[in-house]
Design an enzyme around this catalytic site. Structure first.
Site, PDB file in Angstrom:
ATOM      1  N   ASP A 251       0.844  -1.193   0.000  1.00 50.39           N
ATOM      2  CA  ASP A 251       0.000   0.000   0.000  1.00 50.39           C
ATOM      3  C   ASP A 251       0.881   1.245   0.000  1.00 50.39           C
ATOM      4  O   ASP A 251       1.324   1.705   1.049  1.00 50.39           O
ATOM      5  CB  ASP A 251      -0.879  -0.063   1.255  1.00 50.39           C
ATOM      6  CG  ASP A 251      -1.829   1.099   1.369  1.00 50.39           C
ATOM      7  OD1 ASP A 251      -2.373   1.516   0.331  1.00 50.39           O
ATOM      8  OD2 ASP A 251      -2.033   1.593   2.495  1.00 50.39           O
ATOM      9  N   GLY A 299      -2.988   3.796 -10.150  1.00 50.69           N
ATOM     10  CA  GLY A 299      -3.712   4.990  -9.740  1.00 50.69           C
ATOM     11  C   GLY A 299      -2.778   5.961  -9.052  1.00 50.69           C
ATOM     12  O   GLY A 299      -2.380   5.733  -7.918  1.00 50.69           O
ATOM     13  N   GLY A 303      -8.152   9.523  -7.088  1.00 50.18           N
ATOM     14  CA  GLY A 303      -9.167   9.274  -6.057  1.00 50.18           C
ATOM     15  C   GLY A 303     -10.004  10.498  -5.732  1.00 50.18           C
ATOM     16  O   GLY A 303      -9.545  11.640  -5.839  1.00 50.18           O
ATOM     17  N   SER A 304     -11.255  10.222  -5.315  1.00 50.75           N
ATOM     18  CA  SER A 304     -12.211  11.305  -5.072  1.00 50.75           C
ATOM     19  C   SER A 304     -11.804  12.202  -3.902  1.00 50.75           C
ATOM     20  O   SER A 304     -12.166  13.374  -3.866  1.00 50.75           O
ATOM     21  CB  SER A 304     -13.589  10.711  -4.791  1.00 50.75           C
ATOM     22  OG  SER A 304     -13.503   9.855  -3.669  1.00 50.75           O
ATOM     23  N   CYS A 306      -8.682  12.677  -2.990  1.00 49.85           N
ATOM     24  CA  CYS A 306      -7.250  12.734  -3.131  1.00 49.85           C
ATOM     25  C   CYS A 306      -6.807  14.113  -3.609  1.00 49.85           C
ATOM     26  O   CYS A 306      -7.441  14.695  -4.485  1.00 49.85           O
ATOM     27  CB  CYS A 306      -6.927  11.672  -4.161  1.00 49.85           C
ATOM     28  SG  CYS A 306      -5.371  11.813  -4.867  1.00 49.85           S
ATOM     29  N   SER A 363     -15.014   5.740  -2.693  1.00 55.00           N
ATOM     30  CA  SER A 363     -16.177   6.594  -2.476  1.00 55.00           C
ATOM     31  C   SER A 363     -17.485   5.872  -2.795  1.00 55.00           C
ATOM     32  O   SER A 363     -18.498   6.104  -2.156  1.00 55.00           O
ATOM     33  CB  SER A 363     -16.076   7.862  -3.323  1.00 55.00           C
ATOM     34  OG  SER A 363     -16.243   7.568  -4.681  1.00 55.00           O
ATOM     35  N   GLY A 388      -9.571  10.560   2.914  1.00 56.08           N
ATOM     36  CA  GLY A 388      -8.391  10.037   2.249  1.00 56.08           C
ATOM     37  C   GLY A 388      -7.427   9.468   3.266  1.00 56.08           C
ATOM     38  O   GLY A 388      -7.348   9.974   4.391  1.00 56.08           O
ATOM     39  N   ARG A 402       2.540   5.406   3.697  1.00 52.91           N
ATOM     40  CA  ARG A 402       1.955   5.244   2.368  1.00 52.91           C
ATOM     41  C   ARG A 402       2.450   6.364   1.455  1.00 52.91           C
ATOM     42  O   ARG A 402       2.608   6.204   0.257  1.00 52.91           O
ATOM     43  CB  ARG A 402       0.433   5.307   2.499  1.00 52.91           C
ATOM     44  CG  ARG A 402      -0.296   5.112   1.212  1.00 52.91           C
ATOM     45  CD  ARG A 402      -1.786   4.902   1.464  1.00 52.91           C
ATOM     46  NE  ARG A 402      -2.364   4.283   0.301  1.00 52.91           N
ATOM     47  CZ  ARG A 402      -2.801   4.958  -0.750  1.00 52.91           C
ATOM     48  NH1 ARG A 402      -2.750   6.254  -0.766  1.00 52.91           N
ATOM     49  NH2 ARG A 402      -3.285   4.313  -1.789  1.00 52.91           N
ATOM     50  N   GLU A 416      -2.111  14.618   1.545  1.00 56.31           N
ATOM     51  CA  GLU A 416      -2.426  14.448   0.122  1.00 56.31           C
ATOM     52  C   GLU A 416      -3.855  13.945  -0.030  1.00 56.31           C
ATOM     53  O   GLU A 416      -4.179  13.228  -0.978  1.00 56.31           O
ATOM     54  CB  GLU A 416      -1.429  13.479  -0.539  1.00 56.31           C
ATOM     55  CG  GLU A 416      -0.033  14.057  -0.638  1.00 56.31           C
ATOM     56  CD  GLU A 416       0.968  13.146  -1.341  1.00 56.31           C
ATOM     57  OE1 GLU A 416       0.549  12.341  -2.196  1.00 56.31           O
ATOM     58  OE2 GLU A 416       2.163  13.250  -1.024  1.00 56.31           O
ATOM     59  N   HIS A 472     -24.323  13.413 -20.021  1.00 55.69           N
ATOM     60  CA  HIS A 472     -25.075  13.530 -18.770  1.00 55.69           C
ATOM     61  C   HIS A 472     -26.486  14.024 -19.079  1.00 55.69           C
ATOM     62  O   HIS A 472     -26.727  14.599 -20.137  1.00 55.69           O
ATOM     63  CB  HIS A 472     -24.358  14.503 -17.831  1.00 55.69           C
ATOM     64  CG  HIS A 472     -23.140  13.898 -17.204  1.00 55.69           C
ATOM     65  ND1 HIS A 472     -23.175  13.208 -16.017  1.00 55.69           N
ATOM     66  CD2 HIS A 472     -21.856  13.853 -17.630  1.00 55.69           C
ATOM     67  CE1 HIS A 472     -21.963  12.779 -15.724  1.00 55.69           C
ATOM     68  NE2 HIS A 472     -21.135  13.153 -16.683  1.00 55.69           N
TER      69      HIS A 472
HETATM   70  P1  XMP Z   1     -12.152   6.685  -4.978  1.00 55.13           P
HETATM   71  O1  XMP Z   1     -12.167   7.661  -6.130  1.00 55.13           O
HETATM   72  O2  XMP Z   1     -12.765   5.379  -5.323  1.00 55.13           O
HETATM   73  O3  XMP Z   1     -10.600   6.435  -4.704  1.00 55.13           O
HETATM   74  O4  XMP Z   1     -12.760   7.280  -3.755  1.00 55.13           O
HETATM   75  C1  XMP Z   1     -10.130   5.519  -3.731  1.00 55.13           C
HETATM   76  C2  XMP Z   1      -8.623   5.395  -3.845  1.00 55.13           C
HETATM   77  O5  XMP Z   1      -7.967   6.641  -3.592  1.00 55.13           O
HETATM   78  C3  XMP Z   1      -6.646   6.410  -3.081  1.00 55.13           C
HETATM   79  N1  XMP Z   1      -6.501   7.203  -1.882  1.00 55.13           N
HETATM   80  C4  XMP Z   1      -5.845   8.382  -1.820  1.00 55.13           C
HETATM   81  N2  XMP Z   1      -5.139   9.017  -2.755  1.00 55.13           N
HETATM   82  N3  XMP Z   1      -4.691  10.721  -1.193  1.00 55.13           N
HETATM   83  C5  XMP Z   1      -4.516  10.182  -2.414  1.00 55.13           C
HETATM   84  O6  XMP Z   1      -3.806  10.740  -3.210  1.00 55.13           O
HETATM   85  C6  XMP Z   1      -5.400  10.142  -0.197  1.00 55.13           C
HETATM   86  O7  XMP Z   1      -5.531  10.651   0.907  1.00 55.13           O
HETATM   87  C7  XMP Z   1      -5.990   8.873  -0.530  1.00 55.13           C
HETATM   88  N4  XMP Z   1      -6.707   7.982   0.184  1.00 55.13           N
HETATM   89  C8  XMP Z   1      -7.008   6.986  -0.669  1.00 55.13           C
HETATM   90  C9  XMP Z   1      -6.543   4.931  -2.798  1.00 55.13           C
HETATM   91  O8  XMP Z   1      -5.780   4.362  -3.827  1.00 55.13           O
HETATM   92  C10 XMP Z   1      -7.985   4.475  -2.807  1.00 55.13           C
HETATM   93  O9  XMP Z   1      -8.126   3.110  -3.129  1.00 55.13           O
END
Ligand code: XMP
Length: 490
Positions: A251, A299, A303-304, A306, A363, A388, A402, A416, A472
């Site tokens: 991770d 990735g 992330g949402s 992120c 998310s 995050g 991480r 981040e 949309h």
């Molecule tokens: P979604 O878009 O599905 O993304 O909500 C989930 C993924 O985002 C990553 N992740 C982060 N990336 N800062 C980042 O840059 C963060 O604080 C963070 N937390 C999670 C991670 O890969 C997760 O599976």
């Protein structure tokens, strides 16, 4: 025209909204589209979906439900190693056909004591055994009830049913059920040749397991489990491996780092579980891990929650990142997981079209009942917390490595990620139904009956911003909420 500088001769990278799947002639019904896939070299899933290793998304409750429905939950690592081991054991013991941790009664206990004991343990019956685990009888609520008022200090020996129906270790679920129906009982103690108790089968357990016919299980019939480990956490990796985890996920926000790769390689050499390495987002990164990884996770900043791309200025739009990594991974037959940025089922199936074998989402699942945390109400609407793992709050709970940061408590974090709330969504099961149903429909539009065929057959078209607006709902006021589309998420 000539660019001003060679520096500005830059390639373009695309993400979900930049592309659409080109519709193709089709002879398949979406419901028939086969969604089985691989998450790593040795672990297959029935749906191509993973829940993210985040402390507001995946603990054992989420992981159990994900595996029951054919996907995989990846436990987060903001918990100490012992807690993680207990969480893995909880997943492995869920839906166990033969319960090993049996609550038993002693023949000399009083009826009142046993009643209290069973209430506390949350069971409605218990085998009665002597000191050597010989089965003497069985006691249930029905046996106890007549004694509760009048003879509550009577011994269990008096109240128990002493003609016990037992079965051997090799009994099949079907045989056990037949025994239960025939004798109108709800539990069958499992015994060895000497009539010593080794386990217990219950009718509820057998029927519940039948309900989950799409579940993913290991060779012993236990649900599959994934867990995140820090890039340098050999001790956590070994403990999780000993506890029976199926897939370990290195991770790290930027796994294309010499120390991380070296350590991941060492972890891989020490464990039986498959090891997925991530996150990466380029062809070169894939080349540097592909010789030992059982899977790669893609990735960098989609992330949402992120903020990596805005804080660090680095990242790779997700469709291009997936396609680059998949170019390399395909040649080595290593599965690819697309992690982050997926808002709709359409994004998920686009990720697979770009070359992923499965998608990881945070998310999308953080608002379900199975995610950790409680429902909160703001302005009359229900939400759950979602943050995050690189947010200040999450890093304070551990896991700063991480982001390759030292966990020195006196220093200020450079986060981040953000801490947020996400709309409450109800059960994971209904979210998964919408998600997988939408993905299957995408396979239908492309005329692909399985994920491997889909990956071969899918083609993208490039979408302009006008095209994206057209995609949309537009020129209308939405009056009723759809289960799979929320304008808030735009
Ligand atoms: P979604 O878009 O599905 O993304 O909500 C989930 C993924 O985002 C990553 N992740 C982060 N990336 N800062 C980042 O840059 C963060 O604080 C963070 N937390 C999670 C991670 O890969 C997760 O599976």
């Amino acid at each position: 025209s000539e660019p001003f500088s060679e520096k500005l001769r830059v390639p373009e990278a695309l993400t979900f909204d930049d592309v659409l799947l080109r519709p193709k002639e089709s002879a398949i019904e979406p419901d028939e589209a086969d969604t089985t896939t691989r998450v790593s070299k040795n672990v297959r899933l029935n749906i191509p979906v993973l829940s993210a290793a985040m402390d507001t998304v995946t603990e054992s409750e989420m992981a159990i439900e994900m595996a029951r429905h054919g996907g995989l939950g990846v436990l987060h690592r903001n918990m100490d190693i012992e807690t993680m081991v207990a969480e893995i054991e909880r997943i492995k013991q869920a839906d166990e056909l033969i319960i090993r941790d049996v609550v038993t009664a002693d023949p000399e206990q009083t009826v009142r004591e046993v009643d209290q004991m069973m209430n506390e343990a949350g069971v409605s019956g218990a085998p009665v055994v002597d000191d050597e685990d010989n089965v003497l009888g069985i006691i249930s609520g029905t046996d106890i009830r007549p004694y509760l008022e009048v003879g509550e200090s009577d011994e269990v020996r008096e109240a128990m049913t002493d003609e016990v129906i037992t079965a051997g270790e090799d009994v099949s679920p079907r045989e056990a059920l037949e025994l239960m129906y025939e004798h109108k009982i709800e539990r069958v103690p499992i015994v060895d040749e000497d009539n010593r108790l080794t386990g217990l089968m219950t009718m509820a357990g057998i029927l519940q397991r039948r309900e989950y016919d799409n579940a993913v299980r290991d060779h012993d019939g236990h649900l599959r489990a994934g867990a995140a480990v820090g890039p340098f956490e050999m001790d956590r990796a070994q403990a999780a491996d000993d506890a029976g985890v199926d897939v370990l996920f290195i991770d790290c926000a930027h796994a294309h780092n010499a120390n991380v790769i070296e350590s991941a390689r060492e972890i891989k050499a020490e464990v039986d579980a498959d090891v997925v390495v991530g996150n990466i987002g380029t062809r070169e990164a894939a080349e540097d891990v592909i010789d030992f990884a059982d899977g790669v996770k893609v990735g960098i900043g989609p992330g949402s929650i992120c903020t990596t791309r805005v804080v660090t200025g680095a990242g790779m739009p997700q469709i291009t990142a997936i396609a680059q990594v998949a170019d390399v991974a395909d040649q080595h037959d290593v599965p690819v997981i697309a992690d982050g940025g997926i808002r709709y089922s359409g994004d998920a199936i686009k990720a697979i079209a770009a070359g992923a074998d499965a998608v990881m989402m945070g998310s999308y699942f953080a608002g379900t009942d199975e995610a950790p945390g409680r429902v909160i109400t703001m302005n009359g609407k229900k939400y759950k917390q979602y943050r995050g793992m690189g947010s200040v709050g999450a890093m304070q709970s551990g896991g700063g490595d991480r982001y390759l940061k030292d966990e020195d408590e006196d220093e200020e974090f450079v986060p981040e990620g953000v801490e947020a709330a996400t709309p409450y969504k109800g059960t994971l099961e209904s979210e998964l139904r919408q998600l997988v149903g939408g993905m299957q429909s995408g396979m239908g539009y492309v005329g692909a009956e399985s994920i491997p065929v889909f990956k071969e057959r899918a083609e993208f078209v490039r979408v302009s911003s006008a095209g994206q607006q057209e995609s949309h709902p537009h020129d209308v006021v939405i009056t009723d909420e759809a289960p799979n589309y929320s304008p808030d998420e735009n």
